[in-house]
Design a protein around this motif. Sequence first.
Motif, PDB file in Angstrom:
ATOM      1  N   ASP A  57      -3.209  -6.655  -0.372  1.00 44.99           N
ATOM      2  CA  ASP A  57      -2.270  -6.117  -1.104  1.00 44.99           C
ATOM      3  C   ASP A  57      -3.065  -4.901  -2.076  1.00 44.99           C
ATOM      4  O   ASP A  57      -2.555  -4.080  -2.053  1.00 44.99           O
ATOM      5  CB  ASP A  57      -1.831  -7.195  -2.013  1.00 44.99           C
ATOM      6  N   ALA A  58      -4.238  -5.159  -2.459  1.00 44.53           N
ATOM      7  CA  ALA A  58      -4.884  -4.183  -3.258  1.00 44.53           C
ATOM      8  C   ALA A  58      -5.084  -2.817  -2.383  1.00 44.53           C
ATOM      9  O   ALA A  58      -5.044  -1.661  -3.004  1.00 44.53           O
ATOM     10  CB  ALA A  58      -6.308  -4.605  -3.800  1.00 44.53           C
ATOM     11  N   ASN A  59      -5.259  -2.933  -0.937  1.00 42.89           N
ATOM     12  CA  ASN A  59      -5.690  -1.886  -0.100  1.00 42.89           C
ATOM     13  C   ASN A  59      -5.145  -2.107   1.083  1.00 42.89           C
ATOM     14  O   ASN A  59      -5.686  -2.487   2.101  1.00 42.89           O
ATOM     15  CB  ASN A  59      -7.179  -1.634  -0.006  1.00 42.89           C
ATOM     16  N   PRO A  60      -3.704  -1.713   1.286  1.00 37.43           N
ATOM     17  CA  PRO A  60      -2.953  -2.057   2.517  1.00 37.43           C
ATOM     18  C   PRO A  60      -3.460  -1.285   3.480  1.00 37.43           C
ATOM     19  O   PRO A  60      -3.786  -0.174   3.388  1.00 37.43           O
ATOM     20  CB  PRO A  60      -1.725  -1.797   2.103  1.00 37.43           C
ATOM     21  N   PRO A  61      -3.265  -1.627   4.875  1.00 37.25           N
ATOM     22  CA  PRO A  61      -3.725  -0.754   6.052  1.00 37.25           C
ATOM     23  C   PRO A  61      -2.896   0.291   6.027  1.00 37.25           C
ATOM     24  O   PRO A  61      -1.485   0.506   5.302  1.00 37.25           O
ATOM     25  CB  PRO A  61      -3.037  -1.813   7.437  1.00 37.25           C
ATOM     26  N   ALA A  62      -3.277   1.511   6.385  1.00 38.69           N
ATOM     27  CA  ALA A  62      -2.387   2.685   6.562  1.00 38.69           C
ATOM     28  C   ALA A  62      -1.049   2.712   6.987  1.00 38.69           C
ATOM     29  O   ALA A  62      -0.070   3.202   6.350  1.00 38.69           O
ATOM     30  CB  ALA A  62      -3.364   3.828   7.114  1.00 38.69           C
ATOM     31  N   ALA A  63      -0.884   2.216   8.061  1.00 37.96           N
ATOM     32  CA  ALA A  63       0.485   1.966   8.673  1.00 37.96           C
ATOM     33  C   ALA A  63       1.404   1.305   7.789  1.00 37.96           C
ATOM     34  O   ALA A  63       2.571   1.623   7.705  1.00 37.96           O
ATOM     35  CB  ALA A  63       0.381   1.124  10.055  1.00 37.96           C
ATOM     36  N   SER A  64       0.819   0.029   7.089  1.00 41.47           N
ATOM     37  CA  SER A  64       1.833  -0.668   5.868  1.00 41.47           C
ATOM     38  C   SER A  64       2.088   0.273   4.853  1.00 41.47           C
ATOM     39  O   SER A  64       3.402   0.291   4.445  1.00 41.47           O
ATOM     40  CB  SER A  64       0.835  -1.952   5.557  1.00 41.47           C
ATOM     41  N   ALA A  65       1.039   0.936   4.250  1.00 38.74           N
ATOM     42  CA  ALA A  65       1.262   1.862   3.215  1.00 38.74           C
ATOM     43  C   ALA A  65       2.285   2.846   3.575  1.00 38.74           C
ATOM     44  O   ALA A  65       3.227   3.270   2.860  1.00 38.74           O
ATOM     45  CB  ALA A  65       0.053   2.576   2.774  1.00 38.74           C
ATOM     46  N   ALA A  66       2.320   3.432   4.727  1.00 34.88           N
ATOM     47  CA  ALA A  66       3.215   4.656   5.360  1.00 34.88           C
ATOM     48  C   ALA A  66       4.555   4.010   5.145  1.00 34.88           C
ATOM     49  O   ALA A  66       5.317   4.598   5.014  1.00 34.88           O
ATOM     50  CB  ALA A  66       2.563   5.394   6.335  1.00 34.88           C
ATOM     51  N   PHE A  67       4.838   2.724   5.852  1.00 31.58           N
ATOM     52  CA  PHE A  67       5.876   2.357   5.866  1.00 31.58           C
ATOM     53  C   PHE A  67       6.654   1.825   4.737  1.00 31.58           C
ATOM     54  O   PHE A  67       7.989   2.217   4.350  1.00 31.58           O
ATOM     55  CB  PHE A  67       5.935   0.856   6.802  1.00 31.58           C
ATOM     56  N   LYS A  68       5.855   1.302   3.641  1.00 30.60           N
ATOM     57  CA  LYS A  68       6.271   1.075   2.470  1.00 30.60           C
ATOM     58  C   LYS A  68       6.869   2.269   1.677  1.00 30.60           C
ATOM     59  O   LYS A  68       8.057   2.383   1.250  1.00 30.60           O
ATOM     60  CB  LYS A  68       5.324   0.176   1.608  1.00 30.60           C
ATOM     61  N   ALA A  69       6.191   3.296   1.733  1.00 26.78           N
ATOM     62  CA  ALA A  69       6.379   4.656   1.045  1.00 26.78           C
ATOM     63  C   ALA A  69       7.729   5.003   1.593  1.00 26.78           C
ATOM     64  O   ALA A  69       8.479   5.710   0.903  1.00 26.78           O
ATOM     65  CB  ALA A  69       5.360   5.433   1.263  1.00 26.78           C
ATOM     66  N   ARG A  70       7.926   5.034   3.146  1.00 22.73           N
ATOM     67  CA  ARG A  70       9.164   5.525   3.820  1.00 22.73           C
ATOM     68  C   ARG A  70      10.182   4.701   3.064  1.00 22.73           C
ATOM     69  O   ARG A  70      11.340   5.319   2.934  1.00 22.73           O
ATOM     70  CB  ARG A  70       9.009   5.545   5.224  1.00 22.73           C
ATOM     71  N   VAL A  71      10.243   3.481   3.112  1.00 23.76           N
ATOM     72  CA  VAL A  71      11.401   2.642   2.562  1.00 23.76           C
ATOM     73  C   VAL A  71      11.578   3.276   1.341  1.00 23.76           C
ATOM     74  O   VAL A  71      12.809   3.163   0.595  1.00 23.76           O
ATOM     75  CB  VAL A  71      10.962   0.963   2.860  1.00 23.76           C
ATOM     76  N   LYS A  72      10.500   3.068   0.464  1.00 19.55           N
ATOM     77  CA  LYS A  72      10.877   3.374  -1.024  1.00 19.55           C
ATOM     78  C   LYS A  72      11.564   4.671  -1.259  1.00 19.55           C
ATOM     79  O   LYS A  72      12.345   5.082  -2.119  1.00 19.55           O
ATOM     80  CB  LYS A  72       9.353   3.526  -1.794  1.00 19.55           C
ATOM     81  N   LYS A  73      11.207   5.797  -0.486  1.00 17.84           N
ATOM     82  CA  LYS A  73      11.782   7.150  -0.376  1.00 17.84           C
ATOM     83  C   LYS A  73      13.352   6.951  -0.048  1.00 17.84           C
ATOM     84  O   LYS A  73      13.931   7.840  -0.556  1.00 17.84           O
ATOM     85  CB  LYS A  73      11.006   8.038   0.564  1.00 17.84           C
ATOM     86  N   ALA A  74      13.693   6.209   0.740  1.00 16.76           N
ATOM     87  CA  ALA A  74      15.215   5.918   1.193  1.00 16.76           C
ATOM     88  C   ALA A  74      15.999   5.738   0.062  1.00 16.76           C
ATOM     89  O   ALA A  74      15.692   4.985  -0.779  1.00 16.76           O
ATOM     90  CB  ALA A  74      15.136   5.127   2.410  1.00 16.76           C
TER      91      ALA A  74
END
Length: 186
Positions: free
Chosen positions: A53-70
């Motif tokens: 949670d404190a340092n997510p894998p890059a793929a997880s962070a990018a996915f979460k950012a994309r969902v947040k942007k939607a």
Amino acid sequence: MTQPVDVALLVGSLRKESFSRKLANALVRIAPETLKCEIVEIGDLPLYNQDDDANPPAASAAFKARVKKAQAVLFVTPEYNRGVPGVLKNAIDIASRPYGQSAWDGKPGAVVSQSPGVIGGFGANHALRQSLVFLNVPCMQQPEAYVGATAKMFDAQGNVVEQGMRDFLHKFMQAFASWVQRNAAT
């Protein structure tokens, strides 16, 4: 003219020629101009691990950012054993954690479930809706979309062959566009 609403479309199957992916592609093609639907891939996401949670894998962070942007979310999923496929549940968990920092919060959504059988993924549809309630995703109630007999639904190019189903999917996407407009965050 206003910009179309950014809709993250999640496909609950990894198979390249899956019925869910074909159905998702059909929905993208028939979406009203007020929606810009984009399939957000989930196949390369690692399994959710709270230790990250404190340092997510890059793929997880990018996915979460994309969902947040939607601005809205649309799920198209098969049913596995009367439930949601693990890959889709994993993606939901990644974008919802850590607790209190969910990327899903308040985004209007809808669920389309499908099955080669006649039940149309009813169990997966309702299992997914259960998670969406907790995640504060206002989910469109009508029309419900339990799409059965998908093995016979598409031609070789992935087009929906039956006019009645094309009409239903068009009606569904029009209703979703209205739902998103009524429930969009200000």
